[in-house]
Design a protein around this motif. Structure first.
Motif, PDB file in Angstrom:
ATOM      1  N   GLY A  24       0.826  -1.214   0.000  1.00 26.04           N
ATOM      2  CA  GLY A  24       0.000   0.000   0.000  1.00 26.04           C
ATOM      3  C   GLY A  24       0.854   1.256   0.000  1.00 26.04           C
ATOM      4  O   GLY A  24       1.663   1.462   0.908  1.00 26.04           O
ATOM      5  N   GLY A  25       0.667   2.075  -1.022  1.00 24.01           N
ATOM      6  CA  GLY A  25       1.483   3.292  -1.177  1.00 24.01           C
ATOM      7  C   GLY A  25       0.712   4.560  -0.862  1.00 24.01           C
ATOM      8  O   GLY A  25       0.902   5.583  -1.511  1.00 24.01           O
ATOM      9  N   GLY A  29       1.978   4.099   4.184  1.00 20.54           N
ATOM     10  CA  GLY A  29       3.006   3.252   3.581  1.00 20.54           C
ATOM     11  C   GLY A  29       4.228   4.056   3.171  1.00 20.54           C
ATOM     12  O   GLY A  29       5.370   3.670   3.453  1.00 20.54           O
ATOM     13  N   GLU A  47       2.164  -1.042  -4.631  1.00 17.18           N
ATOM     14  CA  GLU A  47       0.918  -0.272  -4.687  1.00 17.18           C
ATOM     15  C   GLU A  47       0.076  -0.745  -5.876  1.00 17.18           C
ATOM     16  O   GLU A  47       0.549  -0.752  -7.003  1.00 17.18           O
ATOM     17  CB  GLU A  47       1.228   1.224  -4.794  1.00 17.18           C
ATOM     18  CG  GLU A  47       0.068   2.114  -5.180  1.00 17.18           C
ATOM     19  CD  GLU A  47      -1.187   1.960  -4.322  1.00 17.18           C
ATOM     20  OE1 GLU A  47      -1.067   1.965  -3.097  1.00 17.18           O
ATOM     21  OE2 GLU A  47      -2.286   1.802  -4.919  1.00 17.18           O
ATOM     22  N   ARG A  48      -1.148  -1.096  -5.570  1.00 17.79           N
ATOM     23  CA  ARG A  48      -2.049  -1.637  -6.591  1.00 17.79           C
ATOM     24  C   ARG A  48      -2.342  -0.632  -7.713  1.00 17.79           C
ATOM     25  O   ARG A  48      -2.410  -0.995  -8.879  1.00 17.79           O
ATOM     26  CB  ARG A  48      -3.350  -2.017  -5.897  1.00 17.79           C
ATOM     27  CG  ARG A  48      -4.431  -2.499  -6.775  1.00 17.79           C
ATOM     28  CD  ARG A  48      -5.641  -2.818  -5.916  1.00 17.79           C
ATOM     29  NE  ARG A  48      -6.819  -2.998  -6.724  1.00 17.79           N
ATOM     30  CZ  ARG A  48      -7.950  -3.524  -6.283  1.00 17.79           C
ATOM     31  NH1 ARG A  48      -8.031  -3.924  -5.039  1.00 17.79           N
ATOM     32  NH2 ARG A  48      -8.976  -3.656  -7.062  1.00 17.79           N
ATOM     33  N   HIS A  54      -5.783   6.766  -3.309  1.00 15.29           N
ATOM     34  CA  HIS A  54      -7.005   6.557  -2.527  1.00 15.29           C
ATOM     35  C   HIS A  54      -7.110   7.591  -1.391  1.00 15.29           C
ATOM     36  O   HIS A  54      -6.863   8.765  -1.642  1.00 15.29           O
ATOM     37  CB  HIS A  54      -7.114   5.099  -2.093  1.00 15.29           C
ATOM     38  CG  HIS A  54      -7.518   4.235  -3.265  1.00 15.29           C
ATOM     39  ND1 HIS A  54      -8.776   4.286  -3.800  1.00 15.29           N
ATOM     40  CD2 HIS A  54      -6.817   3.381  -4.047  1.00 15.29           C
ATOM     41  CE1 HIS A  54      -8.856   3.483  -4.843  1.00 15.29           C
ATOM     42  NE2 HIS A  54      -7.678   2.920  -5.014  1.00 15.29           N
ATOM     43  N   VAL A  58      -7.180  12.185  -1.592  1.00 16.31           N
ATOM     44  CA  VAL A  58      -8.482  12.824  -1.859  1.00 16.31           C
ATOM     45  C   VAL A  58      -9.151  13.331  -0.583  1.00 16.31           C
ATOM     46  O   VAL A  58     -10.334  13.662  -0.599  1.00 16.31           O
ATOM     47  CB  VAL A  58      -9.445  11.861  -2.590  1.00 16.31           C
ATOM     48  CG1 VAL A  58      -8.841  11.363  -3.885  1.00 16.31           C
ATOM     49  CG2 VAL A  58      -9.854  10.692  -1.705  1.00 16.31           C
ATOM     50  N   GLY A  61      -7.704  17.231   3.968  1.00 16.00           N
ATOM     51  CA  GLY A  61      -6.471  17.949   4.304  1.00 16.00           C
ATOM     52  C   GLY A  61      -6.457  18.575   5.690  1.00 16.00           C
ATOM     53  O   GLY A  61      -5.581  19.387   6.000  1.00 16.00           O
ATOM     54  N   GLY A  62      -7.374  18.173   6.551  1.00 15.74           N
ATOM     55  CA  GLY A  62      -7.430  18.769   7.889  1.00 15.74           C
ATOM     56  C   GLY A  62      -6.295  18.277   8.776  1.00 15.74           C
ATOM     57  O   GLY A  62      -6.047  17.076   8.873  1.00 15.74           O
ATOM     58  N   ARG A  68      -9.828  15.112  18.927  1.00 19.58           N
ATOM     59  CA  ARG A  68      -9.141  13.846  18.668  1.00 19.58           C
ATOM     60  C   ARG A  68      -9.291  12.911  19.864  1.00 19.58           C
ATOM     61  O   ARG A  68      -9.331  13.356  21.007  1.00 19.58           O
ATOM     62  CB  ARG A  68      -7.661  14.119  18.373  1.00 19.58           C
ATOM     63  CG  ARG A  68      -6.994  13.000  17.626  1.00 19.58           C
ATOM     64  CD  ARG A  68      -5.712  13.450  16.994  1.00 19.58           C
ATOM     65  NE  ARG A  68      -5.877  13.944  15.638  1.00 19.58           N
ATOM     66  CZ  ARG A  68      -6.063  13.177  14.570  1.00 19.58           C
ATOM     67  NH1 ARG A  68      -6.130  11.864  14.694  1.00 19.58           N
ATOM     68  NH2 ARG A  68      -6.194  13.704  13.372  1.00 19.58           N
ATOM     69  N   ARG A 190      -0.488  -5.570  -7.710  1.00 22.41           N
ATOM     70  CA  ARG A 190      -1.418  -5.942  -6.641  1.00 22.41           C
ATOM     71  C   ARG A 190      -0.934  -7.164  -5.862  1.00 22.41           C
ATOM     72  O   ARG A 190      -0.619  -8.196  -6.478  1.00 22.41           O
ATOM     73  CB  ARG A 190      -2.781  -6.238  -7.274  1.00 22.41           C
ATOM     74  CG  ARG A 190      -3.815  -6.626  -6.274  1.00 22.41           C
ATOM     75  CD  ARG A 190      -5.111  -6.957  -6.964  1.00 22.41           C
ATOM     76  NE  ARG A 190      -6.115  -7.287  -5.982  1.00 22.41           N
ATOM     77  CZ  ARG A 190      -7.346  -7.633  -6.259  1.00 22.41           C
ATOM     78  NH1 ARG A 190      -7.726  -7.695  -7.519  1.00 22.41           N
ATOM     79  NH2 ARG A 190      -8.188  -7.934  -5.318  1.00 22.41           N
ATOM     80  N   CYS A 219      -0.210  -1.864   4.861  1.00 22.17           N
ATOM     81  CA  CYS A 219      -0.718  -0.475   4.884  1.00 22.17           C
ATOM     82  C   CYS A 219      -1.778  -0.335   3.802  1.00 22.17           C
ATOM     83  O   CYS A 219      -1.778   0.642   3.047  1.00 22.17           O
ATOM     84  CB  CYS A 219       0.415   0.510   4.619  1.00 22.17           C
ATOM     85  SG  CYS A 219       1.651   0.596   5.908  1.00 22.17           S
ATOM     86  N   GLY A 324     -13.841   9.105  -1.112  1.00 24.89           N
ATOM     87  CA  GLY A 324     -12.600   8.366  -0.929  1.00 24.89           C
ATOM     88  C   GLY A 324     -12.865   7.190  -0.016  1.00 24.89           C
ATOM     89  O   GLY A 324     -13.685   7.278   0.903  1.00 24.89           O
ATOM     90  N   HIS A 354      -9.299  10.021   9.965  1.00 19.45           N
ATOM     91  CA  HIS A 354      -8.438  11.084  10.500  1.00 19.45           C
ATOM     92  C   HIS A 354      -6.954  10.705  10.490  1.00 19.45           C
ATOM     93  O   HIS A 354      -6.195  11.133  11.358  1.00 19.45           O
ATOM     94  CB  HIS A 354      -8.901  11.521  11.888  1.00 19.45           C
ATOM     95  CG  HIS A 354      -9.240  10.390  12.809  1.00 19.45           C
ATOM     96  ND1 HIS A 354     -10.521  10.018  13.110  1.00 19.45           N
ATOM     97  CD2 HIS A 354      -8.446   9.547  13.482  1.00 19.45           C
ATOM     98  CE1 HIS A 354     -10.502   8.995  13.933  1.00 19.45           C
ATOM     99  NE2 HIS A 354      -9.254   8.685  14.174  1.00 19.45           N
ATOM    100  N   PHE A 356      -4.734  11.389   7.929  1.00 17.67           N
ATOM    101  CA  PHE A 356      -3.841  12.299   7.188  1.00 17.67           C
ATOM    102  C   PHE A 356      -2.927  13.013   8.178  1.00 17.67           C
ATOM    103  O   PHE A 356      -1.701  13.010   8.040  1.00 17.67           O
ATOM    104  CB  PHE A 356      -4.702  13.296   6.390  1.00 17.67           C
ATOM    105  CG  PHE A 356      -3.914  14.359   5.676  1.00 17.67           C
ATOM    106  CD1 PHE A 356      -3.010  14.024   4.687  1.00 17.67           C
ATOM    107  CD2 PHE A 356      -4.092  15.708   5.986  1.00 17.67           C
ATOM    108  CE1 PHE A 356      -2.285  15.010   4.022  1.00 17.67           C
ATOM    109  CE2 PHE A 356      -3.383  16.695   5.323  1.00 17.67           C
ATOM    110  CZ  PHE A 356      -2.473  16.351   4.343  1.00 17.67           C
TER     111      PHE A 356
END
Ligand SMILES: Cc1cc2nc3c(=O)[nH]c(=O)nc-3n(C[C@H](O)[C@H](O)[C@H](O)COP(=O)(O)OP(=O)(O)OC[C@H]3O[C@@H](n4cnc5c(N)ncnc54)[C@H](O)[C@@H]3O)c2cc1C
Length: 402
Positions: A24-25, A29, A47-48, A54, A58, A61-62, A68, A190, A219, A324, A354, A356
């Protein structure tokens, strides 16, 4: 080092056996790959599709400490340090492109008495835990900070260190930095099978050949439970299609990110003036096809919550929507830790909308744990065996916002 076994006629994969293979990239990852490669380990990322395609590329960006889950705090605080000095990790060009804006604040607004008393309880609880970045606001302060908000607002919570960044560019910056540090990133490839060889290595089977490594890190995001099933490990995960929309441009009127407490509300105003609106609205996930769709009736509820809080936005047209795919665990925090059944396998997925913000610190802390052979104490709440008979071993998540 042994050579890779390759399928006849396929594109070559890694040139040699890797110390670590990451499946998973996305941001998790690539962040782990970056820190491992910098420490001199050979790392392959499989990475597939395209790295960052993914959830990582997308999302909204918060960069949020606000609301939290307290179990995530130690990692989230370290992540904020990395975001604020991002150049050191991804270089000047990557950091500039990532458009990190911190200390612009995030504010959770209380529009009714239930939300206000929840905010007051939350402020008290955070104070007891020594978490001091969240501050209770009264209605007057919220109206001063958020011009245009409905006069019905009763108050809210603010986290002043918070802000946002450009997710697609940040995902690309992490990928480029990992590659520059020596990680080999194999896209369009994959993973289909995973098994231990007699010599104790992991053999990773893909649709483009076979690779071997001492350590494998899963990941795979929303597909993480599927990858775990390749080695007969069952981890509870629901795939969600989180939805977003963007409006036409309006004159600049709000700097903080605004989120709801018990309503599908989350938006920020971009530098260009458009509003980027989320709020955890679920679309239709299609994991097998690696895609997802917005459901328009549900998007209406998100738009309605925005207009309810900011009546001045009622005439602003929505220009486009997207979704996403994200993995959601039963207690709202991710799996980050070694497999309990298979030595040399780690699971790092299920970031519940959450991840990102957390990603650079996850990269650093997972890499350090693997290099030292000792799991960092900050990872203990995220252990993959925290559920027994489907119930969380520790208390449920308290994170209200996406
Ligand atoms: C709409 C939306 C808004 C969000 N907003 C925010 C926000 O404002 N703030 C925040 O902190 N977080 C936010 N998030 C959450 C954040 O985007 C994710 O938690 C984070 O990107 C997860 O990163 P990841 O690397 O685990 O997953 P992903 O980015 O999904 O990466 C997983 C990768 O694994 C690959 N893969 C899967 N299976 C295989 C296989 N068998 N072989 C090879 N590769 C495979 C996939 O192709 C994918 O690229 C949001 C998410 C969404 C969807």
């Amino acid at each position: 080092m042994t050579s890779l076994m390759r399928q006849a006629g396929s594109t070559p994969m890694f040139e040699r056996r890797q110390d670590v293979i990451i499946i998973g990239g996305g941001l998790q990852g690539c962040a782990i790959a970056l820190f491992l490669a910098r420490a001199g380990r050979s790392v392959g990322v499989i990475e597939r599709t395209v790295a960052g395609r993914h959830a990582s590329g997308v999302n909204a960006g918060g960069l949020r400490l606000l609301l939290r889950d307290h179990r995530e705090y130690p990692i989230a605080v370290r992540a904020m340090e990395i975001w604020s000095g991002l150049e050191e990790f991804v270089g000047r060009a990557g950091a500039k492109a990532s458009e990190v804006r911190l200390r612009t604040s995030q504010i959770a607004i209380a529009m009714d008495s239930n939300e206000m008393s929840w905010a007051e309880d939350r402020a008290r609880d955070m104070g007891r835990r020594g978490i001091l970045n969240e501050r209770l606001l009264d209605g007057r302060e919220v109206r001063r900070l958020l011009p245009g908000i409905s006069s019905r607002v009763l108050g809210g919570l603010i986290s002043e260190p918070d802000g946002h960044a450009n997710p697609a560019n940040a995902a690309r910056a992490f990928r480029m930095a990992a590659a520059a540090a020596g990680a080999h990133i194999e896209e369009g490839c994959r993973v289909q099978g995973l098994e231990r060889t007699g010599s104790g290595l992991w053999r990773v089977e893909t649709d483009r050949g076979t690779a071997e490594a001492e350590i494998v890190i899963n990941c795979a995001g929303a597909w993480g439970a599927g990858v775990a099933r390749l080695v007969d490990e069952t981890l509870s995960l629901e795939a969600m299609a989180l939805s977003m929309m963007v409006t036409s441009r309006v004159e600049h009127f709000v700097t903080p990110v605004v989120i709801g407490i018990d309503r599908p509300l989350s938006f920020k105003q971009s530098a260009a003036g458009s509003l980027v609106i989320g709020g955890g609205i679920a679309g239709k996930p299609c994991l097998d096809e690696a895609t997802s769709f917005t459901i328009m009736d549900r998007m209406v509820s998100s738009a309605a919550a925005t207009i309810d809080a900011f009546p001045c936005l009622s005439d602003v047209p929505v220009l486009r929507t997207w979704t996403g795919l994200e993995g959601v665990t039963p207690d709202g925090i991710p799996y980050i830790g070694p497999s309990v059944r298979h030595p040399g396998l780690w699971h790092v997925f299920g970031f519940c909308g959450h991840g990102f913000q957390l990603s650079p610190a996850v990269g650093e802390i997972v890499a350090t744990s693997i290099l030292s052979g000792e799991r960092d104490a900050r990872l203990l709440p995220f252990s993959v065996d925290r559920f027994k008979a489907g119930q969380p071993v520790r208390g449920g998540g308290d994170d209200a916002a996406a």
